[in-house]
Design a protein around this motif. Structure first.
Motif, PDB file in Angstrom:
ATOM      1  N   GLU A  60       1.661  50.401 -30.558  1.00 20.10           N
ATOM      2  CA  GLU A  60       2.573  49.321 -31.248  1.00 20.10           C
ATOM      3  C   GLU A  60       2.222  49.126 -32.535  1.00 20.10           C
ATOM      4  O   GLU A  60       3.358  48.808 -33.362  1.00 20.10           O
ATOM      5  N   GLU A  61       1.301  49.582 -33.305  1.00 18.72           N
ATOM      6  CA  GLU A  61       1.111  49.459 -34.785  1.00 18.72           C
ATOM      7  C   GLU A  61       2.172  50.434 -35.234  1.00 18.72           C
ATOM      8  O   GLU A  61       2.660  50.157 -36.578  1.00 18.72           O
ATOM      9  N   ASP A  62       2.468  51.647 -34.686  1.00 16.68           N
ATOM     10  CA  ASP A  62       3.388  52.483 -35.450  1.00 16.68           C
ATOM     11  C   ASP A  62       4.785  51.885 -35.428  1.00 16.68           C
ATOM     12  O   ASP A  62       5.695  52.008 -36.046  1.00 16.68           O
ATOM     13  N   LEU A  63       5.115  51.331 -34.183  1.00 17.82           N
ATOM     14  CA  LEU A  63       6.332  50.925 -33.764  1.00 17.82           C
ATOM     15  C   LEU A  63       6.658  49.641 -34.805  1.00 17.82           C
ATOM     16  O   LEU A  63       7.699  49.338 -35.336  1.00 17.82           O
ATOM     17  N   ARG A  64       5.494  48.837 -35.123  1.00 18.92           N
ATOM     18  CA  ARG A  64       5.662  47.895 -36.349  1.00 18.92           C
ATOM     19  C   ARG A  64       6.090  48.368 -37.491  1.00 18.92           C
ATOM     20  O   ARG A  64       6.698  47.799 -38.434  1.00 18.92           O
ATOM     21  N   LYS A  65       5.418  49.576 -38.065  1.00 20.67           N
ATOM     22  CA  LYS A  65       5.701  50.175 -39.171  1.00 20.67           C
ATOM     23  C   LYS A  65       7.232  50.785 -39.140  1.00 20.67           C
ATOM     24  O   LYS A  65       7.924  50.804 -40.264  1.00 20.67           O
ATOM     25  N   VAL A  66       7.691  51.283 -38.039  1.00 23.87           N
ATOM     26  CA  VAL A  66       8.969  51.796 -37.988  1.00 23.87           C
ATOM     27  C   VAL A  66      10.036  50.312 -38.343  1.00 23.87           C
ATOM     28  O   VAL A  66      10.902  50.744 -38.910  1.00 23.87           O
ATOM     29  N   PHE A  67       9.639  49.102 -37.812  1.00 21.99           N
ATOM     30  CA  PHE A  67      10.477  48.092 -38.137  1.00 21.99           C
ATOM     31  C   PHE A  67      10.347  47.580 -39.476  1.00 21.99           C
ATOM     32  O   PHE A  67      11.355  47.453 -40.202  1.00 21.99           O
ATOM     33  N   MET A  68       9.199  47.791 -40.129  1.00 22.83           N
ATOM     34  CA  MET A  68       9.111  47.640 -41.568  1.00 22.83           C
ATOM     35  C   MET A  68       9.726  48.294 -42.354  1.00 22.83           C
ATOM     36  O   MET A  68      10.570  47.706 -43.314  1.00 22.83           O
TER      37      MET A  68
ATOM     38  N   THR B 119      11.300  44.002 -23.961  1.00 20.72           N
ATOM     39  CA  THR B 119      10.445  42.862 -24.421  1.00 20.72           C
ATOM     40  C   THR B 119       9.288  43.042 -25.661  1.00 20.72           C
ATOM     41  O   THR B 119       9.334  42.350 -26.609  1.00 20.72           O
ATOM     42  N   LEU B 120       8.840  44.534 -25.353  1.00 22.53           N
ATOM     43  CA  LEU B 120       8.256  44.712 -26.532  1.00 22.53           C
ATOM     44  C   LEU B 120       8.806  44.961 -28.022  1.00 22.53           C
ATOM     45  O   LEU B 120       8.252  44.230 -28.899  1.00 22.53           O
ATOM     46  N   LEU B 121       9.705  45.413 -27.814  1.00 18.44           N
ATOM     47  CA  LEU B 121      10.883  46.024 -29.025  1.00 18.44           C
ATOM     48  C   LEU B 121      11.138  44.767 -29.645  1.00 18.44           C
ATOM     49  O   LEU B 121      11.063  44.379 -30.900  1.00 18.44           O
ATOM     50  N   ASP B 122      11.641  43.859 -28.870  1.00 26.64           N
ATOM     51  CA  ASP B 122      11.993  42.389 -29.338  1.00 26.64           C
ATOM     52  C   ASP B 122      11.015  41.651 -29.750  1.00 26.64           C
ATOM     53  O   ASP B 122      11.106  41.214 -31.107  1.00 26.64           O
ATOM     54  N   LYS B 123       9.735  41.768 -29.263  1.00 27.64           N
ATOM     55  CA  LYS B 123       8.596  41.082 -30.060  1.00 27.64           C
ATOM     56  C   LYS B 123       8.311  41.611 -31.339  1.00 27.64           C
ATOM     57  O   LYS B 123       8.052  40.746 -32.127  1.00 27.64           O
TER      58      LYS B 123
ATOM     59  N   GLY C 199      13.401  57.982 -36.220  1.00 26.58           N
ATOM     60  CA  GLY C 199      13.439  58.491 -35.038  1.00 26.58           C
ATOM     61  C   GLY C 199      11.923  58.462 -34.045  1.00 26.58           C
ATOM     62  O   GLY C 199      11.612  59.453 -33.744  1.00 26.58           O
ATOM     63  N   PRO C 200      11.514  57.001 -33.879  1.00 24.76           N
ATOM     64  CA  PRO C 200      10.489  56.867 -32.830  1.00 24.76           C
ATOM     65  C   PRO C 200      10.892  57.771 -31.525  1.00 24.76           C
ATOM     66  O   PRO C 200      11.852  57.214 -31.052  1.00 24.76           O
ATOM     67  N   HIS C 201      10.099  58.577 -30.918  1.00 26.31           N
ATOM     68  CA  HIS C 201      10.491  59.379 -29.872  1.00 26.31           C
ATOM     69  C   HIS C 201      10.865  58.166 -28.577  1.00 26.31           C
ATOM     70  O   HIS C 201      12.097  58.216 -28.006  1.00 26.31           O
ATOM     71  N   SER C 202      10.184  57.350 -28.485  1.00 22.79           N
ATOM     72  CA  SER C 202      10.131  56.331 -27.465  1.00 22.79           C
ATOM     73  C   SER C 202       9.158  55.242 -27.433  1.00 22.79           C
ATOM     74  O   SER C 202       8.178  55.310 -28.348  1.00 22.79           O
ATOM     75  N   ALA C 203       9.521  53.707 -27.001  1.00 20.47           N
ATOM     76  CA  ALA C 203       8.640  53.039 -26.946  1.00 20.47           C
ATOM     77  C   ALA C 203       7.125  53.207 -26.368  1.00 20.47           C
ATOM     78  O   ALA C 203       6.171  52.952 -26.818  1.00 20.47           O
TER      79      ALA C 203
END
Length: 322
Positions: A200-208, A241-245, A191-195
């Protein structure tokens, strides 16, 4: 004729199966055995096929499958009505976040969640998606109650009542995922609160972790015009766009709100098969705007309904949202 045994028969004037190709059934019955529905059909037929001593007769009633509340913060039922007449940014920074710092702890979450689940079950909700602090307590209460749930552990980079950093959020949340890995009524999501609230580093961890575990991701996205403007100012392009990247746009992503999506972004969301959660009352109360649900649905996207929290809605009635 030998009748089958069942534990319960429910008779109702109408049953609405909510299944493709199935019309509502008048003067219908549901036969239940060992907690499972074994037959739905005409009353005369079901009573002829099944022997049962426990029969519930619901005259002037419609019976339908349990409803799904696709987004909320259950424990915030204790904040209902606290902050009125404020747009989202002021509502959060001036009212909700200071209140959470003062009051939110494990006892608060337990009490607020029990209240919210009672209200949701009373209004016909049998499955809910949640994102709040102390998700292990929400999971425990959901298990006790028997309601199905998707519980997204919150991921925030700053100290909260539940964690001191995003790293601790991942550590605690992934442990909770392991605990409920094989559970048939509770699913743990990221549950990342928002983009905009995470680097970005933590959002990449979420994806991983989502890819490694096959876990869904629940995120607030494009909720306000200010959020959209902030992305353009900071990056020159949108959060979508960021989340897609990063790779996060995909069928495991549940994007909540999506009030301010542009036509090209809607096409991209469909191409990536992102699932949308629409929270109309909350969006109106916080002056966020009105999501273009007709455009989202016309584009082929799956759109669910959520109440959001009782603090930003004042109700947990999903039929009212519909």
């Amino acid at each position: 004729m030998i009748q089958n045994q069942c534990d319960l028969i429910i008779d109702a004037d109408w049953i609405v199966p909510v299944s493709a190709g199935q019309d509502p059934i008048q003067n219908a019955s549901i036969a239940i055995s060992k907690g499972l529905i074994v037959k739905v059909g005409d009353q005369e037929y079901v009573h002829r096929e099944f022997q049962c001593n426990d029969i519930i007769s619901l005259e002037q009633h419609v019976v339908l499958p349990g409803l799904v509340n696709a987004h909320g913060h259950a424990a915030m039922s204790l904040f209902r009505g606290y902050a009125e007449n404020s747009p989202l940014e002021a509502w959060l920074s001036e009212s909700i976040w200071p209140l959470e710092r003062k009051w939110v702890n494990s006892d608060f979450v337990e009490t607020g969640t029990r209240l919210a689940l009672a209200e949701m079950i009373h209004s016909g909700i049998t499955c809910f998606a949640d994102m709040y602090f102390f998700p292990e307590i929400v999971a425990k209460i959901a298990k006790e109650t028997g309601i199905r749930s998707q519980i997204a552990f919150p991921i925030l980079p700053f100290p909260t009542a539940w964690s001191r950093s995003a790293e601790e959020c991942f550590h605690k949340g992934l442990g909770l995922h392991d605990e409920y890995r094989s559970d048939n009524t509770i699913k743990i999501a990221l549950g990342p609160h928002s983009a905009y609230s995470l680097p970005e580093e933590d959002l990449r961890k979420v994806f991983m972790f989502s890819e490694e575990l096959g876990a869904d991701v629940h995120i607030h996205l494009l909720e306000t015009a200010a959020e959209v403007a902030d992305a353009k100012s900071r990056m020159g392009y949108s959060w979508i766009t960021l989340l897609d990247k990063i790779g996060l746009l995909g069928p495991r992503l549940q994007a909540v709100h999506v009030v301010h999506a542009q036509p090209k972004e809607i096409d991209l969301l469909y191409e990536r098969q992102v699932r949308i959660v629409h929270c109309p009352t909350s969006n109106l109360k916080l002056a966020s705007g009105i999501a273009e649900t007709s455009a989202l649905i016309s584009a082929g996207l799956t759109v669910g309904l959520g109440t959001d929290s009782a603090a930003s809605n004042n109700s947990l009635d999903i039929l009212a949202e519909a």
